[in-house]
Each structure stands twice: as structure tokens, then as C-alpha cells.
Design an enzyme around this catalytic site. Structure first.
Site, PDB file in Angstrom:
ATOM      1  N   LYS A  79       0.557  -1.136   0.472  1.00  0.00           N
ATOM      2  CA  LYS A  79      -0.121  -0.042   0.006  1.00  0.00           C
ATOM      3  C   LYS A  79       0.605   0.956   0.469  1.00  0.00           C
ATOM      4  O   LYS A  79       2.181   1.375   0.707  1.00  0.00           O
ATOM      5  CB  LYS A  79      -1.164   0.113   1.083  1.00  0.00           C
ATOM      6  CG  LYS A  79      -2.210  -0.826   1.379  1.00  0.00           C
ATOM      7  CD  LYS A  79      -3.013  -0.453   2.345  1.00  0.00           C
ATOM      8  CE  LYS A  79      -4.286  -1.658   2.456  1.00  0.00           C
ATOM      9  NZ  LYS A  79      -4.698  -1.474   1.917  1.00  0.00           N
ATOM     10  N   ARG A  81     -10.295 -11.398   2.095  1.00  0.00           N
ATOM     11  CA  ARG A  81     -11.204 -12.894   1.036  1.00  0.00           C
ATOM     12  C   ARG A  81     -10.841 -13.989   1.829  1.00  0.00           C
ATOM     13  O   ARG A  81     -11.603 -15.107   1.603  1.00  0.00           O
ATOM     14  CB  ARG A  81     -11.540 -12.122  -0.038  1.00  0.00           C
ATOM     15  CG  ARG A  81     -10.363 -12.379  -0.611  1.00  0.00           C
ATOM     16  CD  ARG A  81     -11.332 -11.290  -1.865  1.00  0.00           C
ATOM     17  NE  ARG A  81     -11.122  -9.538  -2.018  1.00  0.00           N
ATOM     18  CZ  ARG A  81     -11.569  -9.199  -2.904  1.00  0.00           C
ATOM     19  NH1 ARG A  81     -11.758  -9.592  -4.215  1.00  0.00           N
ATOM     20  NH2 ARG A  81     -10.924  -7.600  -2.596  1.00  0.00           N
TER      21      ARG A  81
HETATM   22  N1  BES Z   1      -8.100  -3.728   4.437  1.00  0.00           N
HETATM   23  C1  BES Z   1      -8.406  -2.807   2.647  1.00  0.00           C
HETATM   24  C2  BES Z   1      -9.511  -2.265   2.521  1.00  0.00           C
HETATM   25  C3  BES Z   1      -9.385  -1.493   3.396  1.00  0.00           C
HETATM   26  C4  BES Z   1      -9.149  -0.047   2.737  1.00  0.00           C
HETATM   27  C5  BES Z   1     -10.170  -0.656   4.749  1.00  0.00           C
HETATM   28  C6  BES Z   1      -9.839   1.506   3.150  1.00  0.00           C
HETATM   29  C7  BES Z   1     -10.426   0.460   5.345  1.00  0.00           C
HETATM   30  C8  BES Z   1     -10.293   1.433   4.062  1.00  0.00           C
HETATM   31  C9  BES Z   1      -8.449  -4.403   1.842  1.00  0.00           C
HETATM   32  O1  BES Z   1      -7.701  -5.718   2.593  1.00  0.00           O
HETATM   33  C10 BES Z   1      -7.337  -4.138   0.920  1.00  0.00           C
HETATM   34  O2  BES Z   1      -7.042  -3.780   0.476  1.00  0.00           O
HETATM   35  N2  BES Z   1      -8.506  -4.543  -0.092  1.00  0.00           N
HETATM   36  C11 BES Z   1      -8.557  -3.567  -1.806  1.00  0.00           C
HETATM   37  C12 BES Z   1      -8.779  -4.798  -2.433  1.00  0.00           C
HETATM   38  C13 BES Z   1      -8.173  -5.040  -3.936  1.00  0.00           C
HETATM   39  C14 BES Z   1      -6.529  -4.335  -3.702  1.00  0.00           C
HETATM   40  C15 BES Z   1      -9.206  -5.719  -4.331  1.00  0.00           C
HETATM   41  C16 BES Z   1      -8.892  -2.467  -2.054  1.00  0.00           C
HETATM   42  O3  BES Z   1      -9.587  -2.289  -1.330  1.00  0.00           O
HETATM   43  O4  BES Z   1      -7.984  -1.837  -2.393  1.00  0.00           O
HETATM   44 MN    MN Z   2      -5.398  -5.205   1.890  1.00  0.00          MN
END
Ligand code: BES
Ligand code: MN
Ligand code: ZN
Length: 505
Positions: A280, A354
Site C-alpha cells: 500500500k 477474502r
Molecule cells: N483492508 C483493506 C480494505 C480497506 C481499505 C479497509 C480502506 C479500510 C479502509 C483490504 O484488505 C484491501 O486492501 N482491499 C483492496 C482490495 C483490492 C486490492 C482488490 C482495496 O479495497 O483496495
Molecule cells: Mn488489503
């Protein structure tokens, strides 16, 4: 703080401050406030008439009593229009009033509950909401701050004063429930606000074990060798990149009632989500300590099931791991095999939630659930779609979705449904595995739920995406900046009125 209810008359009360609640449209002041108005030469009526004080929600005004009453001060708190009153606004007004009083250094407060004009049928509900607002309004996360004793201001006693002794038992029951539930929410908020270093999967497991001190609760922790035996390739795959060993927390509350249903609650327990190899961006990454909010919600619920004497059997499952980019981390393109036997191509290591939930949801079958609900900070797309007002809801069962929608409105932890139509399932097809863990740029919240739906075919299931609702960017009347503890009030409301779940034909 001690919160209690008693019958009595405001003008005789000896607390340092008396709090009155006012509706915006009320022309005439409430009878409980009349003796004060009279002895202040109608100063309160004047304030209202001249609109120097308008009873909009969360507006406050304090006045001294100049030694004319045992109490030194009164405070007026606005509730907004009476026809627009909700449980949420009661919590807000309660939170606002105690915060204002506490900041003034007041230690003993009495709330004049008659001024809220509570209808007889709503007594217990409103006292519960009021108590929740008080406790959660004063919630602070100060564990990591140096506190100077002179800055410590704390209300010691809060009395909820009412005139009708007939309603006292209902009021007391509302306060009791509100206190228990708000403590559970505070407990979850503490866990989510805690830095990742102090809530590793191992530490969370120990916290879970502690909850099993209650007679009706048992706790089992699965470690790496168990996870390998159970072929939980999702959680093991994500844990590979971290030096912290993963843990799978299994909590079971069994009151052993006849005819009880089994409800399984699953919570995502990523104790830090760096994104893994698909790292990230640094900006805002610190908030990813909150990626175990779903797990915290489950722990919060389990902290009070016994006290609230919930009659159903409840099972809690929390797959816990960090998502880190270590040398042995899972890589884009890798394929994992889950507990259910299905496989998934890992297109993006940041779509880790997931993968760990897939194992947990497949494992849930073992308990022959009548209903399964999962809580997960699953997608950034859900924050885009619904902001921090509503939790995203998707599921495979109309009755369960409906029950959760109703419980959401009652508890004011509202959910909003997104469709899980089969056309969306196309988006997670993989060329080389059964499915893949991303679904392209569109409908990110839905494709994440589609992924989960492949593991929940055997039981009624609802997925709640709390990515937006589990964290607050600003201070509100009873939700401070940081963790919200969302989901606990919702599930406890759901369980409170739970009726035998209809078996599908
Ligand atoms: N934990 C994150 C989602 C999240 C984002 C929670 C912001 C709270 C605030 C999750 O694991 C994630 O990174 N999801 C990705 C999925 C994508 C790579 C398909 C996302 O939402 O960007
Ligand atoms: Mn994630
Ligand atoms: Zn995540």
C-alpha cells in the site's frame, strides 16, 4: 462513573449540575424547568423567546442558579424537533451533555429525564440509548499518553432523575443493558485503536482465551500445525510474509437452551494490512492497524453474551494474521487452496481479507449454523460507495438480510444492501484456478462478496463490509476520531429479538 436512576424533583436535587433536554419547537418550557424559570425572573423563557438558545440537536447553554437551588448550575441541551427524534439523537444529546459537564470539571450530574418526554413504550429503549450515549461519549483512548493528574476531570455520579416510580424498573433495566453494551463497544474500540505491535495474533488469542472465563463460553486457538492439517491455505498463505505466527480463534457460547439456533459470527482479523507484496502507499497506512475491526466486533460481542443472557448458541470465528511483504510472502500469481478444497489465484496480495475469510467461512459449516454473519473491513470501494454512514450488506438469504436491516435501524448501526447478482460472479473467474481474488476496477465491494459467496453455499449468510463504518475521521457526540466499535450494537439487537430461523425447503 456510576450511573443510576431514581425518582425525585429537580428543584430539590443536590447535584452540582442539572441537565434539561429541550425540543426545538416547544414554545412553553417543560414543567420540570418552571420553578427555575420563575425564580430567575423568566430568564429561561426569554432566552428561548429571543432565540439566544435554540434547542437544535447538541446545542447547549449553562446557567448558574445563584444559590436559589441546592444545585449550582443548570444546563439546557437541544434535542432538535420532536417528530425527528431517533435513538441516535438521544445518544448524541446524552454524549454532548456529559462531555460538556465533564470539561467544566463537574463531578456530580443529574439528568432530568422527564424533560425528554419519553413515551411509556419507549422507556427501556431510550434509557438504554441514553446510557450508551453517556458511556461512549466519554470514551477516550489514553493508554499511550502521559496523563497529568491536574488534567484528570471525571464525572463520578450521574443520576437519571424521573418522577414516575412505576417506570423506574424499566429505566433501570435500560441503564443496565446500555452500560453492558457500551462497555463492549469500548472494549472493541480499545482493541482497534491499539497499535499493531500490541495486538499480534498471539496477543489477540490470549484476549479471546480470557473471555472464556465465563462458564458458558469456550475458546480454542488453532495454530500453524492445526491450520496445515485443516488445509487452510488462505490464512497460511497470507501469514507467510510475516514473522508473527497466524492464529485462528474459535469462541463458542452455549447457554444450552432447548430449541436454540446456532449463529456463527466471523470477523476479519488482519492485525496489520501493509498490502503485502502489492504494498500500500505510505500515506494513511497507519490506519491499517484497524484491519482487525471485524475480529474486535466479534470479541466485543463475546465479552457480554453471558451477562446479557442471550438464549442462542453463538460461535465466533476470527482468522488472525498480519499481511506483510516478508521474503517468503505470497506473490501475485500464486495459487492457494482453501479448507473447502477450492483454489484461488492471488491476483493481488492486498485483497487478503477474502482469502482468510474463505477458510473461516468454509470452517463455519462444521457448526451446522442456522445463520452466519461476517464482519470485515474488506474493501476501499465500500468507503467510496457508502462513506462512513452505512455498512455494506450482501448475502444469500432474504430473511437474514431483512432481520439485519431491521436490527440496523433499531440500533442505528445501519446497513445498506448491494446486489450479489450472478452476473458479477463472472468477474472473479480465473484462467488457471477456480477463482481469483480480484474482480477488476468496477464493483469492488460486490466482487469481494462474490468471492466469499463461493464458501457460504451451505447456510444462510450475510456479509457486512465495515471498511467505512469501523473508523471515524472526526469527533462526534458519541463517536470519537478513531475506532467506532461498529457491529456490536447491531448484533446484540439482532440476537435480542431472534426468532427460530426458518429452515429452507
Ligand atoms: N483492508 C483493506 C480494505 C480497506 C481499505 C479497509 C480502506 C479500510 C479502509 C483490504 O484488505 C484491501 O486492501 N482491499 C483492496 C482490495 C483490492 C486490492 C482488490 C482495496 O479495497 O483496495
Ligand atoms: Mn488489503
Ligand atoms: Zn485488509
Amino acid at each position: 462513573m456510576n450511573i443510576n436512576a431514581k425518582t425525585g424533583i429537580a428543584a430539590n436535587d443536590t447535584a452540582e449540575m442539572l441537565v434539561f433536554y429541550l425540543y426545538e419547537e416547544n414554545k412553553k418550557i417543560h414543567t420540570a424547568l418552571e420553578p427555575f424559570d420563575t425564580s430567575f425572573n423568566h430568564a429561561i423563557s426569554e432566552l428561548l423567546k429571543n432565540k439566544e438558545f435554540v434547542a437544535k440537536l447538541n446545542n447547549t447553554c449553562t446557567l448558574p442558579t445563584y444559590g436559589k437551588f441546592p444545585s449550582q448550575r443548570i444546563m439546557l441541551v437541544g434535542l432538535g424537533k420532536k417528530e425527528d427524534i431517533t435513538i441516535d439523537k438521544i445518544r448524541q444529546a446524552a454524549g454532548t451533555s456529559v462531555k460538556t459537564a465533564q470539561n467544566m470539571g463537574i463531578k456530580k450530574v443529574t439528568s432530568i429525564m422527564d424533560s425528554m418526554e419519553i413515551s411509556a413504550q419507549k422507556t427501556e429503549e431510550w434509557y438504554q440509548a441514553f446510557t450508551e450515549g453517556v458511556v461512549l461519549g466519554l470514551y477516550q483512548f489514553k493508554k499511550y499518553k502521559e496523563t497529568k493528574p491536574e488534567e484528570e476531570k471525571e464525572i463520578k455520579i450521574l443520576t437519571l432523575l424521573l418522577s414516575d416510580k412505576e417506570v423506574l424498573p424499566l429505566a433501570k433495566e435500560g441503564i443496565r443493558r446500555g452500560q453492558i453494551i457500551a462497555d463492549a463497544v469500548s472494549f472493541a474500540r480499545d482493541l482497534v485503536n491499539t497499535p499493531s505491535q500490541d495486538k499480534t495474533p498471539t496477543i489477540l488469542s490470549n484476549i479471546a482465551k480470557n473471555l472464556a472465563k465465563e462458564r458458558a463460553i469456550t475458546c480454542k486457538i488453532l495454530s500453524v500445525p492445526d491450520l496445515k492439517k485443516l488445509n487452510m491455505g488462505g490464512i497460511l498463505g497470507i501469514a507467510q510474509g510475516s514473522t508473527q505466527p497466524p492464529k485462528f480463534i474459535i469462541l463458542e457460547y452455549n447457554p444450552r437452551n432447548k430449541n436454540q439456533d446456532t449463529i456463527v459470527i466471523v470477523g476479519k482479523g488482519i492485525t496489520f494490512d501493509s498490502g503485502g507484496i502489492c504494498l500500500k502507499p505510505a500515506k494513511g497506512m497507519e490506519q491499517m492497524k484497524s484491519d482487525m475491526s471485524g475480529g474486535a466486533t466479534v470479541l466485543g460481542i463475546f465479552s457480554v453474551l453471558a451477562q446479557l443472557k442471550v438464549p442462542q448458541r453463538v460461535v465466533g470465528l476470527i482468522p488472525c494474521t498480519e499481511n506483510m511483504p516478508g521474503g517468503s510472502a505470497i506473490k501475485p500469481g500464486d495459487i492457494v487452496k482453501f479448507h473447502s478444497g477450492k483454489t484461488a489465484e492471488v491476483a493481488n496480495t492486498d485483497a487478503e481479507g477474502r482469502l482468510i475469510l474463505a477458510d473461516a467461512l468454509a470452517y463455519a459449516e462444521k457448526f451446522h449454523p442456522d445463520a452466519v454473519v461476517d464482519f470485515a473491513t474488506l474493501t476501499g470501494a465500500c468507503v467510496v460507495a457508502l462513506g462512513n454512514i452505512a455498512t455494506g450488506m450482501m448475502g444469500n438469504n432474504e430473511e437474514l438480510k431483512n432481520r439485519i436491516k431491521i436490527a440496523g435501524e433499531k440500533s442505528w448501526e445501519r446497513v445498506w444492501e448491494l446486489p450479489l447478482w450472478e452476473e458479477y460472479q463472472e468477474l472473479i473467474k480465473s484462467d488457471i484456478a477456480d477463482i481469483k481474488n480480484t474482480g477488476g476496477p468496477g464493483a469492488g465491494t460486490i466482487t469481494a462478496a462474490c468471492f466469499l459467496s463461493k464458501f457460504t453455499e451451505k447456510y444462510p449468510w450475510v456479509h457486512l463490509d465495515i471498511a467505512g463504518t469501523s473508523w471515524s475521521e472526526k469527533n462526534n457526540a458519541y463517536i470519537q476520531k478513531g475506532a467506532t466499535g461498529v457491529g456490536i450494537m447491531l448484533i446484540l439487537e439482532l440476537l435480542k429479538n431472534w426468532k427460530k430461523f426458518p429452515k429452507e425447503k
